[in-house]
Design an enzyme around this catalytic site. Structure first.
Site, PDB file in Angstrom:
ATOM      1  N   GLU A 173     -11.182  26.119  19.275  1.00 38.22           N
ATOM      2  CA  GLU A 173     -11.480  24.734  18.866  1.00 38.22           C
ATOM      3  C   GLU A 173     -10.554  23.712  19.526  1.00 38.22           C
ATOM      4  O   GLU A 173      -9.963  22.857  18.859  1.00 38.22           O
ATOM      5  CB  GLU A 173     -11.414  24.598  17.334  1.00 38.22           C
ATOM      6  CG  GLU A 173     -12.487  25.385  16.643  1.00 38.22           C
ATOM      7  CD  GLU A 173     -12.641  25.079  15.152  1.00 38.22           C
ATOM      8  OE1 GLU A 173     -11.777  24.400  14.566  1.00 38.22           O
ATOM      9  OE2 GLU A 173     -13.641  25.527  14.577  1.00 38.22           O
ATOM     10  N   GLU A 292     -17.826  31.260  14.863  1.00 40.04           N
ATOM     11  CA  GLU A 292     -17.465  30.917  13.478  1.00 40.04           C
ATOM     12  C   GLU A 292     -18.694  30.300  12.844  1.00 40.04           C
ATOM     13  O   GLU A 292     -19.193  29.275  13.342  1.00 40.04           O
ATOM     14  CB  GLU A 292     -16.293  29.935  13.418  1.00 40.04           C
ATOM     15  CG  GLU A 292     -14.961  30.562  13.775  1.00 40.04           C
ATOM     16  CD  GLU A 292     -13.777  29.621  13.532  1.00 40.04           C
ATOM     17  OE1 GLU A 292     -13.852  28.783  12.590  1.00 40.04           O
ATOM     18  OE2 GLU A 292     -12.801  29.723  14.283  1.00 40.04           O
TER      19      GLU A 292
HETATM   20  O1  AHR Z   1     -12.289  29.864   9.806  1.00 37.52           O
HETATM   21  C1  AHR Z   1     -11.437  28.879   9.337  1.00 37.52           C
HETATM   22  C2  AHR Z   1     -11.047  27.854  10.371  1.00 37.52           C
HETATM   23  O2  AHR Z   1     -12.149  27.061  10.700  1.00 37.52           O
HETATM   24  C3  AHR Z   1     -10.572  28.372  11.701  1.00 37.52           C
HETATM   25  O3  AHR Z   1      -9.215  28.662  11.701  1.00 37.52           O
HETATM   26  C4  AHR Z   1     -10.857  27.245  12.635  1.00 37.52           C
HETATM   27  O4  AHR Z   1     -11.120  27.691  13.944  1.00 37.52           O
HETATM   28  C5  AHR Z   1     -12.023  26.532  11.997  1.00 37.52           C
HETATM   29  O5  AHR Z   1     -11.843  25.175  11.944  1.00 37.52           O
END
Ligand code: AHR
Length: 504
Positions: A173, A292
């Site tokens: 990210e 994610e």
């Molecule tokens: O999964 C939780 C968090 O969400 C992770 O650390 C991050 O990459 C995202 O914002």
């Protein structure tokens, strides 16, 4: 009653079911690692301190890949802190989650756990506070067989065989201002490209993931992907996508339509990647690693101290969601959407595996149990086999505040020709009305219903807890039949249903 018609034909092939779509994520966040997968002294722990009850549930969940060690955590992480004799490892502050990291669990423990869990690792590297040198050091430590300083160090640390990690995330990210070492697309694109190029000098066959947007609502969405891919197109295989959804107030219709947003997200990233490919006159295709995704009550977390504990503590209870029936239906629908795009989404990781935003919950020194969202994942990981089929759907629409008018149903089917089995997965997004489903299977010979399971409940808010771990489970669904090649069923409001059909 509302009516919907679906046609399934073995000729409508999207792509083979890619097992990597059933991936998950273990981050050093909250209690995912400590007292999640790792708890020396727990009654079920093995000699490595891995919880046996959790390992059993991970296998049952059917997880195929696990991304590690973050997440936001990785952007400040020194991988060297987590290897070597445990008593020599430094305790550090992790500013991403404002926690104390003991480093008792690191790379070699994770790889040992991965073997026991029978999963493929997906390793993320720190391109926030670190860069190219640390990345290639990590690669040499992890993957080189022997005879160099770093590979011999790994052997000295007890890991005789190289880990042979194939999938690597080039940071996490990096478009997000909250990220340690946050960068512009230009800055990140250059760093990712030079890191990828260097890694390929060691091993040209690695599978590399460049960071895409951390959500579709980021102001840089689209432009970020385009710039990053202009730098990295020739040296990466994937661009990542991240998305979390939650129920806002009482707006169940929009929440149940969350996968419409995921669907648009995928279309737009594919269009952007293909546009860059066209400009570069490349025949190569960049696929999506949706590494994610989940339901996450992020607004509630952020309402506190920006989601962070006031004091620096070890393994706090962060985002330990108690997932409800409707959360499970949404997770089922997100998985349907990922499968429907199996031609371009070729890797995915649900975030996360244990305790934090998780399918599995544990209590320290206590039991482990399946959350409601465990069930659609486990059923789909088990039964989605063979080829993904694109359905022809003729359904009414549902009006939603967030996404406008959306199809009432979300569905996908898979066809395993060897086993002679079709699996159909359907979500009724309507929060209050059932729908009469009629599915034509006439292109198959001798269709016969073998099994049908449904997740639905009059109480949408029901959840599994330590005391009632099986309050929300898929239940045998009797109101379905196949006659003359047509499957008919009345789908409950806000439901996820799976049909298994034997065909000739
Ligand atoms: O999964 C939780 C968090 O969400 C992770 O650390 C991050 O990459 C995202 O914002």
């Amino acid at each position: 009653m509302q009516q919907a018609r679906v046609s399934i034909d073995p000729a409508f092939v999207v792509a083979p079911v890619n097992r990597r779509l059933f991936g998950s994520f273990v981050e050093h966040m909250g209690r995912c690692v400590y007292t999640g997968i790792f708890e020396p002294g727990h009654p079920t722990a093995d000699d490595n301190g891995f919880r046996g009850d959790v390992l059993d549930l991970v296998r049952e969940l059917g997880v195929t890949t696990v991304r590690y060690p973050g997440g936001n955590f990785v952007s400040g992480y020194k991988w060297e802190d987590g290897v070597g004799p445990v008593e020599d490892r430094p305790t550090r502050l992790d500013p991403a989650w404002r926690t104390i990291e003991t480093n008792a669990f690191g790379l070699n423990e994770f790889m040992e756990w991965a073997k026991k869990a029978d999963i493929e690792p997906m390793m993320a590297m720190n391109l926030g506070t670190r860069g190219l040198q640390e990345a290639i050091d990590l690669l040499e430590y992890a993957n080189h067989p022997q005879g160099t300083h770093l590979s011999d160090l790994r052997i000295e640390h007890g890991a005789k065989e190289p880990h042979d990690i194939r999938m690597w995330c080039l940071g996490n990210e990096m478009d997000g201002p909250w990220q340690l070492g946050h960068k512009t697309a230009e800055e990140y694109g250059r760093l990712a490209a030079e890191t990828a190029r260097a890694m390929r000098q060691f091993d040209k066959d690695l599978e590399l993931v460049a960071c895409g947007s951390s959500s579709r609502v980021m102001p840089t969405f689209g432009a970020w992907e385009a710039t990053v891919l202009e730098h990295t197109y020739d040296v990466v295989d994937y661009i990542s996508a991240h998305a979390y959804y939650q129920l806002h107030g009482d707006d169940h219709a929009s929440f149940l339509a969350s996968s419409v947003d995921m669907d648009r997200f995928i279309h737009q990233v594919v269009a952007t990647a293909d546009h860059v490919g066209a400009r570069l006159q490349s025949d190569k295709k960049i696929n999506i690693s949706f590494d994610e995704w989940n339901v996450w009550y992020l607004e509630e977390l952020q309402a506190g101290n920006g989601g962070l504990p006031e004091d620096w503590v070890e393994a706090p209870r962060t985002s330990e969601e108690a997932y409800t029936v409707v959360d499970a239906v949404v997770v089922g629908s997100l998985l349907i959407t990922l499968l429907r795009h199996a031609d371009r989404v070729t890797s995915a990781s649900q975030a996360q595996l244990v305790n934090t935003i998780s399918s599995i919950r544990t209590e320290p020194n206590g039991p482990a149990w399946r959350q409601s969202i465990f069930h659609p994942f486990a059923q789909m990981a088990k039964h989605a086999r063979g080829q993904v089929l694109d359905l022809r759907l003729d359904a009414p629409t549902l009006s939603t505040e967030r996404y406008g008018d959306v199809p009432l149903l979300d569905s996908v089917a898979t066809y395993d020709a060897e086993e002679g089995q079709v699996a159909v997965f359907v979500v009724n997004r309507d929060p209050s009305q059932p729908v009469q489903l009629s599915t034509s299977l006439r292109s198959f010979d001798g269709a016969e219903l073998v099994d049908a399971l449904q997740i639905a409940d009059e109480d949408y808010t029901a959840a599994n807890t330590q005391d009632a771990p099986d309050r929300v489970v898929p239940r045998a669904f009797e109101a379905a039949q196949v006659t003359d090649g047509v499957l008919t069923a009345e789908l409950a409001p806000a439901s996820w249903t799976m049909f298994l059909i034997k065909v000739g």
